[in-house]
Scaffold this motif. Structure first.
Motif, mmCIF file in Angstrom:
data_model
loop_
_atom_site.group_PDB
_atom_site.id
_atom_site.type_symbol
_atom_site.label_atom_id
_atom_site.label_comp_id
_atom_site.label_asym_id
_atom_site.label_seq_id
_atom_site.Cartn_x
_atom_site.Cartn_y
_atom_site.Cartn_z
ATOM 1 N N ASN A 1 -2.683 36.716 2.274
ATOM 2 C CA ASN A 1 -2.580 35.278 2.524
ATOM 3 C C ASN A 1 -1.614 34.991 3.657
ATOM 4 O O ASN A 1 -0.573 35.642 3.789
ATOM 5 C CB ASN A 1 -2.104 34.552 1.267
ATOM 6 C CG ASN A 1 -3.153 34.553 0.192
ATOM 7 O OD1 ASN A 1 -4.334 34.369 0.464
ATOM 8 N ND2 ASN A 1 -2.739 34.782 -1.033
ATOM 9 N N PHE B 1 -1.918 28.936 7.967
ATOM 10 C CA PHE B 1 -2.470 28.633 9.288
ATOM 11 C C PHE B 1 -2.548 27.121 9.419
ATOM 12 O O PHE B 1 -3.258 26.469 8.655
ATOM 13 C CB PHE B 1 -3.856 29.266 9.450
ATOM 14 C CG PHE B 1 -4.393 29.167 10.843
ATOM 15 C CD1 PHE B 1 -4.066 30.128 11.782
ATOM 16 C CD2 PHE B 1 -5.193 28.111 11.220
ATOM 17 C CE1 PHE B 1 -4.560 30.036 13.073
ATOM 18 C CE2 PHE B 1 -5.692 28.011 12.506
ATOM 19 C CZ PHE B 1 -5.373 28.979 13.438
ATOM 20 N N ARG C 1 -1.954 25.260 6.138
ATOM 21 C CA ARG C 1 -2.828 25.528 4.985
ATOM 22 C C ARG C 1 -2.853 27.004 4.647
ATOM 23 O O ARG C 1 -2.904 27.851 5.530
ATOM 24 C CB ARG C 1 -4.255 25.085 5.291
ATOM 25 C CG ARG C 1 -4.390 23.599 5.397
ATOM 26 C CD ARG C 1 -5.840 23.232 5.574
ATOM 27 N NE ARG C 1 -5.876 22.277 6.674
ATOM 28 C CZ ARG C 1 -6.891 22.041 7.437
ATOM 29 N NH1 ARG C 1 -8.010 22.694 7.256
ATOM 30 N NH2 ARG C 1 -6.827 21.151 8.390
ATOM 31 N N GLN C 2 -2.865 27.299 3.363
ATOM 32 C CA GLN C 2 -3.004 28.685 2.910
ATOM 33 C C GLN C 2 -4.397 29.190 3.270
ATOM 34 O O GLN C 2 -5.386 28.496 3.055
ATOM 35 C CB GLN C 2 -2.831 28.776 1.389
ATOM 36 C CG GLN C 2 -1.431 28.549 0.917
ATOM 37 C CD GLN C 2 -0.547 29.775 1.118
ATOM 38 O OE1 GLN C 2 -1.011 30.903 1.186
ATOM 39 N NE2 GLN C 2 0.743 29.536 1.213
ATOM 40 N N GLU C 3 -4.440 30.386 3.826
ATOM 41 C CA GLU C 3 -5.726 31.003 4.171
ATOM 42 C C GLU C 3 -5.678 32.472 3.796
ATOM 43 O O GLU C 3 -4.619 33.089 3.818
ATOM 44 C CB GLU C 3 -6.001 30.872 5.670
ATOM 45 C CG GLU C 3 -6.146 29.441 6.102
ATOM 46 C CD GLU C 3 -7.152 29.279 7.210
ATOM 47 O OE1 GLU C 3 -7.875 30.231 7.539
ATOM 48 O OE2 GLU C 3 -7.211 28.170 7.733
ATOM 49 N N GLY C 4 -6.817 33.019 3.502
ATOM 50 C CA GLY C 4 -6.912 34.437 3.189
ATOM 51 C C GLY C 4 -7.547 35.201 4.333
ATOM 52 O O GLY C 4 -8.501 34.737 4.934
ATOM 53 N N LEU C 5 -6.993 36.363 4.639
ATOM 54 C CA LEU C 5 -7.565 37.279 5.621
ATOM 55 C C LEU C 5 -7.827 38.597 4.917
ATOM 56 O O LEU C 5 -7.119 38.971 3.985
ATOM 57 C CB LEU C 5 -6.596 37.515 6.785
ATOM 58 C CG LEU C 5 -6.249 36.324 7.670
ATOM 59 C CD1 LEU C 5 -5.245 36.750 8.745
ATOM 60 C CD2 LEU C 5 -7.487 35.746 8.323
ATOM 61 N N LYS D 1 -11.312 31.414 14.927
ATOM 62 C CA LYS D 1 -11.150 30.001 14.560
ATOM 63 C C LYS D 1 -11.719 29.068 15.625
ATOM 64 O O LYS D 1 -11.704 27.858 15.467
ATOM 65 C CB LYS D 1 -9.673 29.673 14.339
ATOM 66 C CG LYS D 1 -9.038 30.432 13.201
ATOM 67 C CD LYS D 1 -9.341 29.744 11.926
ATOM 68 C CE LYS D 1 -8.601 30.405 10.778
ATOM 69 N NZ LYS D 1 -9.087 29.940 9.511
ATOM 70 N N GLN E 1 3.223 32.782 9.124
ATOM 71 C CA GLN E 1 2.882 31.380 9.351
ATOM 72 C C GLN E 1 2.517 31.215 10.818
ATOM 73 O O GLN E 1 3.273 31.614 11.704
ATOM 74 C CB GLN E 1 4.052 30.470 9.008
ATOM 75 C CG GLN E 1 3.712 29.014 9.189
ATOM 76 C CD GLN E 1 4.782 28.106 8.611
ATOM 77 O OE1 GLN E 1 5.591 28.509 7.785
ATOM 78 N NE2 GLN E 1 4.768 26.867 9.042
#
Length: 66
Positions: A2, A5, A8-12, A25, A56
């Motif tokens: 996580n 971005f 907002r929390q995003e998963g990679l 993106k 972040q």
């Protein structure tokens, strides 16, 4: 993994170069400022900068107008 971005929390799925993340993106390097963990990075640094868990990333775009 996580990251945050643009607030907002995003998963990679894996650690990723910043340049690849921005491309995925839909961002282009023209008129962008990228802050990574509180530090500003120029486009020439983006490929070498690897995004890791907990990082972040904030992207600012400049637009002109009248």
């Amino acid at each position: 993994m996580n990251i945050v971005f643009n607030g907002r929390q995003e998963g990679l799925t894996e650690e990723t170069p910043l340049a690849e993340l921005l491309c995925a993106k839909g961002y282009k390097s023209e008129l962008l400022v990228v802050q990574h963990n509180g530090q500003i990075h120029r486009p020439g640094e983006w490929q070498a900068l690897i995004i890791k868990p907990g990082d972040q990333v904030d992207v600012l775009r400049f637009v002109g107008g009248g």
